[in-house]
Design an enzyme around this catalytic site. Structure first.
Site, PDB file in Angstrom:
ATOM      1  N   HIS A  30       0.844  -1.206   0.000  1.00 47.50           N
ATOM      2  CA  HIS A  30       0.000   0.000   0.000  1.00 47.50           C
ATOM      3  C   HIS A  30       0.877   1.253   0.000  1.00 47.50           C
ATOM      4  CE1 HIS A  30      -2.761  -2.969   2.066  1.00 47.50           C
ATOM      5  NE2 HIS A  30      -3.576  -2.490   1.146  1.00 47.50           N
ATOM      6  N   GLY A 140      -2.242  -2.089  -7.594  1.00 48.96           N
ATOM      7  CA  GLY A 140      -1.058  -2.939  -7.523  1.00 48.96           C
ATOM      8  C   GLY A 140      -1.085  -4.035  -8.575  1.00 48.96           C
ATOM      9  N   VAL A 169       5.097  -5.575  -4.343  1.00 48.12           N
ATOM     10  CA  VAL A 169       6.098  -5.519  -3.271  1.00 48.12           C
ATOM     11  C   VAL A 169       6.076  -6.866  -2.551  1.00 48.12           C
ATOM     12  CG1 VAL A 169       6.827  -4.343  -1.161  1.00 48.12           C
ATOM     13  CG2 VAL A 169       5.759  -3.033  -3.021  1.00 48.12           C
TER      14      VAL A 169
HETATM   15  P1  AMP Z   1      -6.206  -4.082  -0.791  1.00 45.76           P
HETATM   16  O1  AMP Z   1      -6.196  -3.168   0.396  1.00 45.76           O
HETATM   17  O2  AMP Z   1      -5.670  -5.446  -0.511  1.00 45.76           O
HETATM   18  O3  AMP Z   1      -7.514  -4.064  -1.537  1.00 45.76           O
HETATM   19  O4  AMP Z   1      -5.144  -3.464  -1.804  1.00 45.76           O
HETATM   20  C1  AMP Z   1      -5.207  -2.117  -2.194  1.00 45.76           C
HETATM   21  C2  AMP Z   1      -4.290  -1.907  -3.367  1.00 45.76           C
HETATM   22  O5  AMP Z   1      -2.969  -2.267  -2.991  1.00 45.76           O
HETATM   23  C3  AMP Z   1      -4.666  -2.764  -4.563  1.00 45.76           C
HETATM   24  O6  AMP Z   1      -4.523  -1.993  -5.747  1.00 45.76           O
HETATM   25  C4  AMP Z   1      -3.659  -3.870  -4.512  1.00 45.76           C
HETATM   26  O7  AMP Z   1      -3.354  -4.419  -5.777  1.00 45.76           O
HETATM   27  C5  AMP Z   1      -2.449  -3.142  -3.955  1.00 45.76           C
HETATM   28  N1  AMP Z   1      -1.538  -4.099  -3.349  1.00 45.76           N
HETATM   29  C6  AMP Z   1      -1.850  -5.068  -2.444  1.00 45.76           C
HETATM   30  N2  AMP Z   1      -0.750  -5.801  -2.154  1.00 45.76           N
HETATM   31  C7  AMP Z   1       0.264  -5.287  -2.896  1.00 45.76           C
HETATM   32  C8  AMP Z   1       1.654  -5.608  -3.036  1.00 45.76           C
HETATM   33  N3  AMP Z   1       2.207  -6.605  -2.363  1.00 45.76           N
HETATM   34  N4  AMP Z   1       2.401  -4.862  -3.888  1.00 45.76           N
HETATM   35  C9  AMP Z   1       1.833  -3.837  -4.583  1.00 45.76           C
HETATM   36  N5  AMP Z   1       0.535  -3.482  -4.482  1.00 45.76           N
HETATM   37  C10 AMP Z   1      -0.231  -4.200  -3.657  1.00 45.76           C
END
Ligand code: AMP
Length: 252
Positions: A30, A140, A169
């Site tokens: 994030h 992401g 990441v």
């Molecule tokens: P979430 O809170 O899990 O819905 O994720 C929010 C955003 O963070 C989404 O666009 C995900 O793709 C991105 N995201 C989650 N994990 C990662 C990661 N390990 N690396 C990069 N972006 C991420």
């Protein structure tokens, strides 16, 4: 940083606005999105909303990790200006009835195992885009199909914002950071490492072999907007993990 809970309180921003939609439980993935948004916009808005519409009835909505105070500190340190953390009835008031149908892309891979997931994702993203009116929104690569669905939404509905995709990441051991990693016991985490190891082969057959010990939903090559990836979803105990590696095409 200001925390805002209602749509009416969202300010009219001057200059360019970058939006990072999230479900909270922030980790370095994030933070990479916040940093990218900070570099490219005058104002950074992060949304924190565990969207019930993208969870199936038997999924982990009720146990999804939640610590808004910690998230607010991390977001502020990463340069977020506004944290939009609405309640569910602010986003879906009584009588809510309209949903975005994302077509075939939403039915494959993740969509096969989570039937209404991308309908929920596309709907909440469209609502957030209308509320925040960002110039750019950040997603992401970890959720490659989600990024593709959102790009399709923007193209098909002429939304006039730019979708930026930030590289995945990973932890030192290779596991992609995910809020759901918090569910894993030490033994499960060790078993989960088969997922990044399998994908790192960039070979679907070898990946299938390396994942043989786990409960696999899918391991497949997919083409998302001209970007070929090897994507997989596995279950480790009660936890479902997804990951992918880019096989070819641009990385952003
Ligand atoms: P979430 O809170 O899990 O819905 O994720 C929010 C955003 O963070 C989404 O666009 C995900 O793709 C991105 N995201 C989650 N994990 C990662 C990661 N390990 N690396 C990069 N972006 C991420």
């Amino acid at each position: 940083m200001k925390t805002v809970r209602t749509i009416a309180e969202l300010p009219e921003s001057e200059g360019t606005v970058g939006l990072v939609p999230t479900m909270g439980a922030f980790h370095a993935g994030h933070l990479a999105l916040f940093t990218a948004a900070r570099q490219e916009n005058d104002v950074v808005v992060a949304s924190l909303f565990v969207n019930p519409a993208q969870f199936g009835a038997d999924e982990d909505l009720d146990r999804y990790p939640h610590d808004e105070e910690r998230d607010a500190d991390l977001a502020e340190q990463a340069g977020v200006d506004i944290l939009f953390a609405p309640r569910a009835d602010e986003m879906y008031p009584d009588g809510y009835a309209t949903w975005v149908d994302v077509g075939e892309l939403g039915k494959r891979l993740e969509g096969e195992f989570r039937p209404d997931h991308f309908r929920g994702v596309a709907t909440v993203c469209l609502k957030l885009f209308n509320m925040v009116e960002p110039d750019r929104a950040y997603f992401g690569q970890k959720d490659a199909q989600q990024a593709a669905v959102v790009k399709q939404l923007v193209r098909d509905l002429n939304l006039g914002l730019e979708i930026r995709v930030v590289p995945t990441v990973r932890d030192k051991d290779g596991l992609a950071l995910s809020s759901r990693n918090a569910y894993l016991s030490p033994e499960e985490r060790e078993a989960a490492l088969a997922l990044p190891r399998a994908l790192a082969t960039k070979d679907v057959e070898r990946a299938r072999e390396l994942l043989r010990g786990l409960e696999v939903d899918y391991v497949e090559e997919a083409d998302f907007n001209g970007r070929r990836v090897l994507a997989a979803a596995v279950r480790v105990g009660k936890t479902r993990l997804i990951d992918n590696v880019i096989l070819e095409g641009e990385t952003t």
